[in-house]
Design an enzyme around this catalytic site. Structure first.
Site, short mmCIF file in Angstrom:
data_model
loop_
_atom_site.label_atom_id
_atom_site.label_comp_id
_atom_site.label_asym_id
_atom_site.label_seq_id
_atom_site.Cartn_x
_atom_site.Cartn_y
_atom_site.Cartn_z
N ASP A 71 0.85 -1.18 0.00
CA ASP A 71 0.00 0.00 0.00
C ASP A 71 0.90 1.25 0.00
OD1 ASP A 71 -3.15 0.56 0.47
OD2 ASP A 71 -2.01 2.08 1.54
N TYR A 83 -3.50 10.88 1.47
CA TYR A 83 -4.01 10.80 0.11
C TYR A 83 -3.96 12.16 -0.59
CZ TYR A 83 -5.55 6.02 0.82
OH TYR A 83 -5.57 4.67 1.04
N HIS A 104 -4.72 -7.86 -0.51
CA HIS A 104 -4.01 -6.61 -0.22
C HIS A 104 -3.25 -6.65 1.10
CE1 HIS A 104 -3.22 -2.35 -0.67
NE2 HIS A 104 -3.74 -2.08 0.51
#
Length: 401
Positions: free
Chosen positions: A180, A313, A366
């Protein structure tokens, strides 16, 4: 360099009381008939988890277990132009003197807790495989690390914090493992600190730049070579994520503060927002209710609150658009799991990186350290094992007892 302080999680009773009170007052939305997961987490799932959180889940039990299992610390890291940040991390040494220093770097909606299953495996000392001294930090704004107070805390700063933490711990030369955001951060570390300090990196989220006319022969080769079944499945998974699983990214990378109000105030909202990812981003992993609630509770009780973790983000959105661009020269290892969010052909990765180890798995998603801890650790061991191109990549630290 600042000194190290032992850390134990100890959530104030007042916060637990507030959580229970808010759960008692929870208001749920309606739901369409036979919706399943089509529109988001099923109402029955969220109600069940909320009920357990309110009446049965014992945070103190899980808090105690984490404190007992994970040796945790904090120390101040001076970040250029941003001042001191107090950083939380797990640090466990192997019994092997020659163990390899390894930094484990998480992403969102992960945390330092992802290292929990792999920590005893990585630090285990045995003649048949290398062992590691493991450091797993909470990224700034996550877990129990202090959050930046100024705008513009980007990829270079996250990489700087991680690197300076390793240096502060006496690891002037080290390797990394991440997925990630951790994959993006350790890639940046490979670019900035590679060679002198950062010796090799492994990721379970191997993304790279697609073929282009900048390399015409490689581009034509890719266009003319049929995809394998694995590559077709990977492109399908990537397409699904881009079309149906990317809404969170658009919100968190443009207006994170707006979402932050809801996640900070509503435990049920936070639960649903993250629970969706835990289920849809994994490969049929059987989450227990307590696993989910501990994961969510760490975000709720985090030092800066759940809104702080969203800002990565916004600050890194440009870097994410360029993810995989620019080659890395230090040795790289890649583990491919079929239900990762972005699964691209391995040949693309090899073109732009010094890939010395590659592993393809039949299952897993993930959160590899949670879903497939043994397989992930086996890959890391193989990358640095005797006979591997990355063997003894850290001078004086072969990893063997």
């Amino acid at each position: 360099m600042s000194s190290e302080t032992t850390f134990k999680i100890d959530v104030p009773d007042e916060k637990l009381a507030t959580l229970r009170a808010k759960l008692e007052l929870a208001t749920f939305p309606d739901e369409l008939e036979d919706a399943g997961w089509k529109y988001g987490p099923p109402l029955a799932d969220v109600k069940r988890l909320t009920e357990r959180w309110r009446n049965e889940y014992d945070w103190r039990k899980h808090e105690r277990e984490i404190n007992e299992e994970l040796p945790m610390f904090t120390r101040d890291i001076d970040v250029d132009d941003f001042g001191l940040l107090n950083i939380h991390y797990v640090h466990k040494k192997s019994e092997s003197v020659d163990a390899i220093p390894l930094l484990f770097c998480h992403g969102w909606p992960g945390s330092f807790l992802e290292v929990r299953k792999i920590l005893p495996l990585l630090t285990a000392s045995a003649p048949e495989h290398p062992s590691f001294h493991v450091v797993a930090l909470s990224l700034p704004g996550f877990g129990f690390s202090e959050a930046p107070r100024k705008q513009g805390f980007g990829i270079n700063q996250y990489a700087e914090v991680a690197h300076k933490l390793m240096i502060a711990l006496g690891y002037n030369e080290y390797v990394t493992q991440g997925g990630d955001w951790g994959a993006l951060i350790t890639r940046k570390m490979a670019s900035v600190y590679g060679g002198r300090h950062h010796k090799a990196w492994h990721t379970n989220m191997p993304v790279t730049e697609p073929p282009s006319w900048k390399s015409p022969l490689f581009f034509l080769s890719c266009m003319l070579t049929p995809w394998s079944l694995e590559e077709k499945a990977g492109i399908e998974r990537t397409t699904w994520f881009r079309k149906k699983g990317y809404g969170y990214f658009a919100q968190q990378s443009t207006q994170p503060q707006t979402l932050g109000y809801s996640l900070a105030d509503s435990p049920v909202g936070l639960l649903a927002w993250i629970y969706e990812k835990l289920v849809l981003w994994t490969d049929n992993y059987k989450w227990s209710d307590d696993e989910v609630l501990t994961w969510i509770s760490l975000y709720l009780f985090s030092r800066a609150g759940p809104a702080a973790s969203l800002r990565i983000y916004f600050e890194l959105r440009g870097d994410c658009e360029d993810v995989g661009r620019g080659p890395t020269t230090i040795p790289m290892g890649a583990s491919f799991f079929p239900k990762e969010l972005v699964v691209l052909p391995a040949s693309w990765l090899r073109k732009a990186n010094n890939v010395v180890f590659e592993s393809h798995h039949k299952s897993g998603g993930h959160f590899a350290a949670i879903e497939r801890p043994e397989e992930l650790v086996q890959d890391v061991r193989k990358m640095f094992a005797k006979g591997s191109p990355a063997f003894a990549i850290v001078p004086g630290r072969s990893g063997y007892a």
